[in-house]
Design an enzyme around this catalytic site. Sequence first.
Site, mmCIF file in Angstrom:
data_model
loop_
_atom_site.group_PDB
_atom_site.id
_atom_site.type_symbol
_atom_site.label_atom_id
_atom_site.label_comp_id
_atom_site.label_asym_id
_atom_site.label_seq_id
_atom_site.Cartn_x
_atom_site.Cartn_y
_atom_site.Cartn_z
ATOM 1 N N GLY A 9 -5.373 11.210 9.606
ATOM 2 C CA GLY A 9 -6.250 10.327 8.843
ATOM 3 C C GLY A 9 -6.404 10.823 7.414
ATOM 4 N N GLU A 51 -12.139 9.502 18.653
ATOM 5 C CA GLU A 51 -11.551 9.492 17.304
ATOM 6 C C GLU A 51 -11.631 8.042 16.841
ATOM 7 O OE1 GLU A 51 -7.626 8.393 16.972
ATOM 8 O OE2 GLU A 51 -8.796 7.174 18.375
ATOM 9 N N MET A 52 -10.848 7.657 15.815
ATOM 10 C CA MET A 52 -11.097 6.324 15.262
ATOM 11 C C MET A 52 -9.852 5.454 15.036
ATOM 12 S SD MET A 52 -14.157 7.396 12.602
ATOM 13 C CE MET A 52 -14.635 5.727 12.214
ATOM 14 N N GLU A 53 -8.667 5.897 15.470
ATOM 15 C CA GLU A 53 -7.464 5.139 15.097
ATOM 16 C C GLU A 53 -6.450 4.859 16.210
ATOM 17 O OE1 GLU A 53 -8.265 8.053 13.398
ATOM 18 O OE2 GLU A 53 -9.281 7.123 11.697
ATOM 19 N N ARG A 77 0.308 10.108 15.509
ATOM 20 C CA ARG A 77 -0.972 10.433 14.872
ATOM 21 C C ARG A 77 -1.326 11.882 15.173
ATOM 22 N NH1 ARG A 77 -5.843 10.292 13.159
ATOM 23 N NH2 ARG A 77 -7.629 10.551 14.543
ATOM 24 N N VAL A 78 -1.748 12.631 14.154
ATOM 25 C CA VAL A 78 -2.205 14.012 14.348
ATOM 26 C C VAL A 78 -3.633 14.081 13.798
ATOM 27 C CG1 VAL A 78 -0.018 15.252 14.538
ATOM 28 C CG2 VAL A 78 -0.833 14.627 12.281
ATOM 29 N N GLY A 79 -4.602 13.911 14.691
ATOM 30 C CA GLY A 79 -5.971 13.697 14.226
ATOM 31 C C GLY A 79 -6.984 14.674 14.792
ATOM 32 N N SER A 80 -8.166 14.657 14.210
ATOM 33 C CA SER A 80 -9.270 15.429 14.771
ATOM 34 C C SER A 80 -10.080 14.505 15.686
ATOM 35 C CB SER A 80 -10.144 16.000 13.651
ATOM 36 O OG SER A 80 -10.734 14.962 12.889
ATOM 37 N N HIS A 102 0.806 -1.236 0.000
ATOM 38 C CA HIS A 102 0.000 0.000 0.000
ATOM 39 C C HIS A 102 0.836 1.281 0.000
ATOM 40 C CE1 HIS A 102 -2.539 -3.192 1.833
ATOM 41 N NE2 HIS A 102 -3.430 -2.696 0.999
ATOM 42 N N ARG A 117 -4.544 16.520 4.679
ATOM 43 C CA ARG A 117 -3.865 17.164 5.812
ATOM 44 C C ARG A 117 -2.369 16.845 5.759
ATOM 45 N NH1 ARG A 117 -6.016 15.143 10.872
ATOM 46 N NH2 ARG A 117 -7.947 15.924 10.013
ATOM 47 N N SER A 142 -12.375 18.893 16.992
ATOM 48 C CA SER A 142 -12.996 19.474 15.794
ATOM 49 C C SER A 142 -14.493 19.704 15.980
ATOM 50 C CB SER A 142 -12.786 18.533 14.607
ATOM 51 O OG SER A 142 -13.292 17.242 14.913
ATOM 52 N N ASP A 143 -15.087 19.027 16.971
ATOM 53 C CA ASP A 143 -16.516 19.165 17.204
ATOM 54 C C ASP A 143 -16.818 18.658 18.613
ATOM 55 O OD1 ASP A 143 -15.807 16.671 15.478
ATOM 56 O OD2 ASP A 143 -17.575 16.076 16.602
ATOM 57 N N ARG A 171 -10.570 21.436 9.313
ATOM 58 C CA ARG A 171 -9.952 20.207 9.827
ATOM 59 C C ARG A 171 -8.705 19.870 9.015
ATOM 60 N NH1 ARG A 171 -15.147 16.676 12.044
ATOM 61 N NH2 ARG A 171 -16.393 18.531 12.377
ATOM 62 N N ARG A 217 -3.454 4.746 -3.787
ATOM 63 C CA ARG A 217 -4.783 4.961 -3.207
ATOM 64 C C ARG A 217 -5.025 6.413 -2.800
ATOM 65 N NH1 ARG A 217 -7.546 -0.034 -0.963
ATOM 66 N NH2 ARG A 217 -6.429 -1.687 -2.023
HETATM 67 O O1 LIG Z 1 -9.011 13.843 11.315
HETATM 68 P P1 LIG Z 1 -8.610 12.391 11.300
HETATM 69 O O2 LIG Z 1 -7.152 12.208 11.569
HETATM 70 O O3 LIG Z 1 -9.046 11.660 10.061
HETATM 71 O O4 LIG Z 1 -9.362 11.722 12.564
HETATM 72 C C1 LIG Z 1 -10.753 11.700 12.811
HETATM 73 O O5 LIG Z 1 -11.525 12.113 11.693
HETATM 74 C C2 LIG Z 1 -12.093 10.985 10.996
HETATM 75 C C3 LIG Z 1 -13.599 11.068 11.087
HETATM 76 O O6 LIG Z 1 -14.041 12.273 10.548
HETATM 77 C C4 LIG Z 1 -11.538 9.745 11.697
HETATM 78 O O7 LIG Z 1 -10.400 9.307 11.023
HETATM 79 C C5 LIG Z 1 -11.243 10.284 13.085
HETATM 80 O O8 LIG Z 1 -10.298 9.552 13.817
HETATM 81 O O1 LIG Z 2 -13.972 10.285 15.036
HETATM 82 C C1 LIG Z 2 -14.410 11.413 15.223
HETATM 83 C C2 LIG Z 2 -13.668 12.578 14.896
HETATM 84 C C3 LIG Z 2 -14.224 13.789 15.125
HETATM 85 N N1 LIG Z 2 -15.453 13.863 15.665
HETATM 86 C C4 LIG Z 2 -16.160 12.762 15.989
HETATM 87 O O2 LIG Z 2 -17.294 12.859 16.471
HETATM 88 N N2 LIG Z 2 -15.632 11.559 15.745
#
Ligand SMILES: O=P(O)(O)O[C@H]1O[C@H](CO)[C@@H](O)[C@H]1O
Ligand SMILES: O=c1cc[nH]c(=O)[nH]1
Length: 232
Positions: free
Chosen positions: A20, A179-181, A87-90, A4, A24, A203-204, A217, A43
């Site tokens: 993510g 978040e998700m990761e 990781r630098v995420g929202s 990948h 960004r 972010s929210d 974002r 990808r």
């Molecule tokens: O801004 P990123 O790094 O993508 O992180 C957050 O944003 C995404 C969801 O909008 C998910 O990947 C979550 O973990």
């Molecule tokens: O995973 C995420 C990222 C930002 N905001 C959310 O609600 N979920």
Amino acid sequence: MSVHIGAQKGEIAETILLPGDPLRAKWIAETFFEDPKCFNEVRGMFGYTGTYQGKRVSTMGTGMGVPSISIYANELITEFGVKNLIRVGSAGSYQKDVKIRDVVLAMAASSNSGVNESRFGGANYAPTADFGLFMKAVEAARAKNIKIKAGNVLSSDVFYEDTKEAYKKWSEFGVLCVEMEAAGLYTVAAKHKVNALAILTISDSLVTGESTTSKERETTFKNMIEIALELA
Ligand SMILES: O=P(O)(O)O[C@H]1O[C@H](CO)[C@@H](O)[C@H]1O
Ligand SMILES: O=c1cc[nH]c(=O)[nH]1
């Protein structure tokens, strides 16, 4: 090249910033790196290597969710020798006092993802940040006068919950944001004995309903990037 990631050996630095969102990553490279070179377009998951204050550093998107970041983290570590994965995420706030644009260091990552449940036969593994990276991030934030919060976060498989109340159980038990990761990243890093940290920007808010736009974002969460770049 790995399955990948279309880079040659040696093209990726030992320290990498992992948003993510691949756009960004492009913004990070174009805004903060000197002489950025693109090493991946497979990808559309853009990856770049450049220098920051004389130190070699990379950035690449990971996609969304534990399975996606786990694939990239595995290949970065085992095929390209990456040692520090940041990781630098929202993230979405789960607490009243965790506000839009606050920076959160994920000391630990709870999860509802089935990945570790199946890996550990139903037992609960606790994915945690690397202590060295965590302390460096705290010091970098202090030196830059950036306020941070630190604690437990939730790495969720679900972005759109079925009810508005779903977050409340996690909130009650002190989880700062969702978040998700991070849980996937911390687990893969632990398995391969390398270092990982998730630095998040709110972010929210699930509490107040406030939100930022997708453009914000992508391109305005500078404080967390400035902290992360000090870890290179
Ligand atoms: O801004 P990123 O790094 O993508 O992180 C957050 O944003 C995404 C969801 O909008 C998910 O990947 C979550 O973990
Ligand atoms: O995973 C995420 C990222 C930002 N905001 C959310 O609600 N979920």
